[in-house]
Motif scaffolding. Structure first.
Motif, PDB file in Angstrom:
ATOM      1  N   ILE A  79       0.905  -1.268  -0.040  1.00  0.00           N
ATOM      2  CA  ILE A  79       0.105   0.160  -0.011  1.00  0.00           C
ATOM      3  C   ILE A  79       0.736   1.307  -0.008  1.00  0.00           C
ATOM      4  O   ILE A  79       0.608   2.367  -0.728  1.00  0.00           O
ATOM      5  CB  ILE A  79      -1.130  -0.180   1.361  1.00  0.00           C
ATOM      6  N   MET A  80       1.862   1.232   0.835  1.00  0.00           N
ATOM      7  CA  MET A  80       2.986   2.551   1.022  1.00  0.00           C
ATOM      8  C   MET A  80       3.408   2.535  -0.688  1.00  0.00           C
ATOM      9  O   MET A  80       3.612   3.701  -0.833  1.00  0.00           O
ATOM     10  CB  MET A  80       4.022   2.125   1.922  1.00  0.00           C
ATOM     11  N   PHE A  81       3.811   1.572  -0.970  1.00  0.00           N
ATOM     12  CA  PHE A  81       4.558   1.700  -2.693  1.00  0.00           C
ATOM     13  C   PHE A  81       3.470   2.172  -3.684  1.00  0.00           C
ATOM     14  O   PHE A  81       3.980   3.084  -4.207  1.00  0.00           O
ATOM     15  CB  PHE A  81       4.947   0.233  -3.024  1.00  0.00           C
ATOM     16  N   LYS A  82       2.248   1.928  -3.345  1.00  0.00           N
ATOM     17  CA  LYS A  82       1.152   2.292  -4.501  1.00  0.00           C
ATOM     18  C   LYS A  82       0.692   3.821  -3.931  1.00  0.00           C
ATOM     19  O   LYS A  82       0.095   4.550  -4.967  1.00  0.00           O
ATOM     20  CB  LYS A  82       0.168   1.595  -4.338  1.00  0.00           C
ATOM     21  N   TYR A  83       0.483   4.132  -2.876  1.00  0.00           N
ATOM     22  CA  TYR A  83      -0.230   5.595  -2.385  1.00  0.00           C
ATOM     23  C   TYR A  83       0.906   6.342  -1.561  1.00  0.00           C
ATOM     24  O   TYR A  83       1.185   6.017  -0.571  1.00  0.00           O
ATOM     25  CB  TYR A  83      -1.325   5.105  -1.460  1.00  0.00           C
ATOM     26  N   GLN A  84       1.410   7.509  -2.214  1.00  0.00           N
ATOM     27  CA  GLN A  84       2.460   8.401  -1.739  1.00  0.00           C
ATOM     28  C   GLN A  84       2.078   8.975  -0.229  1.00  0.00           C
ATOM     29  O   GLN A  84       2.897   9.114   0.386  1.00  0.00           O
ATOM     30  CB  GLN A  84       2.769   9.423  -2.770  1.00  0.00           C
ATOM     31  N   LYS A  85       0.714   9.288  -0.354  1.00  0.00           N
ATOM     32  CA  LYS A  85       0.296   9.946   1.048  1.00  0.00           C
ATOM     33  C   LYS A  85       0.440   9.169   2.067  1.00  0.00           C
ATOM     34  O   LYS A  85       0.907   9.324   3.221  1.00  0.00           O
ATOM     35  CB  LYS A  85      -1.247  10.503   0.894  1.00  0.00           C
ATOM     36  N   ILE A  86      -0.040   7.736   2.022  1.00  0.00           N
ATOM     37  CA  ILE A  86       0.350   6.769   3.094  1.00  0.00           C
ATOM     38  C   ILE A  86       1.688   6.794   3.289  1.00  0.00           C
ATOM     39  O   ILE A  86       2.267   6.577   4.353  1.00  0.00           O
ATOM     40  CB  ILE A  86      -0.445   5.522   2.642  1.00  0.00           C
ATOM     41  N   ASN A  87       2.505   6.516   2.291  1.00  0.00           N
ATOM     42  CA  ASN A  87       3.945   6.315   2.439  1.00  0.00           C
ATOM     43  C   ASN A  87       4.591   7.514   3.361  1.00  0.00           C
ATOM     44  O   ASN A  87       5.467   7.346   4.134  1.00  0.00           O
ATOM     45  CB  ASN A  87       4.646   6.113   1.038  1.00  0.00           C
ATOM     46  N   SER A  88       4.233   8.764   3.040  1.00  0.00           N
ATOM     47  CA  SER A  88       4.737   9.859   3.511  1.00  0.00           C
ATOM     48  C   SER A  88       4.365   9.849   4.818  1.00  0.00           C
ATOM     49  O   SER A  88       4.900  10.511   5.736  1.00  0.00           O
ATOM     50  CB  SER A  88       4.442  11.258   2.851  1.00  0.00           C
TER      51      SER A  88
END
Length: 169
Positions: A79-88
């Motif tokens: 999920i973090m790889f796919k969605y930048q906001k969650i990753n940040s």
């Protein structure tokens, strides 16, 4: 409730609690573990073990808890790889500590990095004076990297416990 479903819910809850707690305490704490930090990690792991499996100390209970933790971690990384906001949210950005010999005092203060810690990192990189530092960063893994302006000096990235040297000329 099914005892194994209870273990799944407990394990997931503990996992997300630990992720948020580590996020709050910051990346610097992960990189430079001292004796008290290691003891804290051991005590936390022991205390949350009961919270995950409850009264079930069976092999299946432990395997289910471990499987849930691995599964959540795998899914969260996807999920973090796919969605930048969650990753940040989960991964901090690198922070500039020194730029062209000038210390970023606000950043150092906010990150609770002392001048002695910064000087130690500089010594590990073979740099004696702040003015010789072109760029110093607190990396996302909690390590301090230093780039000098002198092209004759070697640049290295030092990690505690395991030295990784990368030479750039």
């Amino acid at each position: 409730m099914n005892p194994y479903l209870d273990i799944i819910i407990r394990s997931a809850t503990v996992y997300f609690f630990m992720v948020i707690a580590l996020r709050v305490f910051g990346k610097k704490e992960l990189s430079q573990l001292n004796t008290a930090d290691v003891i804290l990690i051991l005590l936390i792991s022991n205390s949350v073990q009961n919270a995950m499996v409850g009264n079930d100390s069976s092999l299946y209970g432990g395997l289910i808890a471990a499987t849930v933790l691995f599964g959540i971690n795998f899914i969260l990384k996807k999920i973090m790889f796919k969605y930048q906001k969650i990753n940040s949210f989960f991964i901090d950005k690198p922070e500039i500590l020194i730029h062209n010999g000038t210390l970023e005092f606000k950043t150092l203060s906010r990150l609770n990095i002392t001048s002695e810690e910064l000087r130690e990192a500089m010594r590990e990189h073979g740099v004696e004076h702040f003015k010789d530092v072109k760029l110093s960063m607190l990396e996302i893994d909690g390590n301090i990297s230093i780039i000098t302006g002198n092209i004759n000096l070697k640049q290295s990235l030092y990690k505690r416990k395991k030295k990784v040297k990368k030479t750039i000329l």
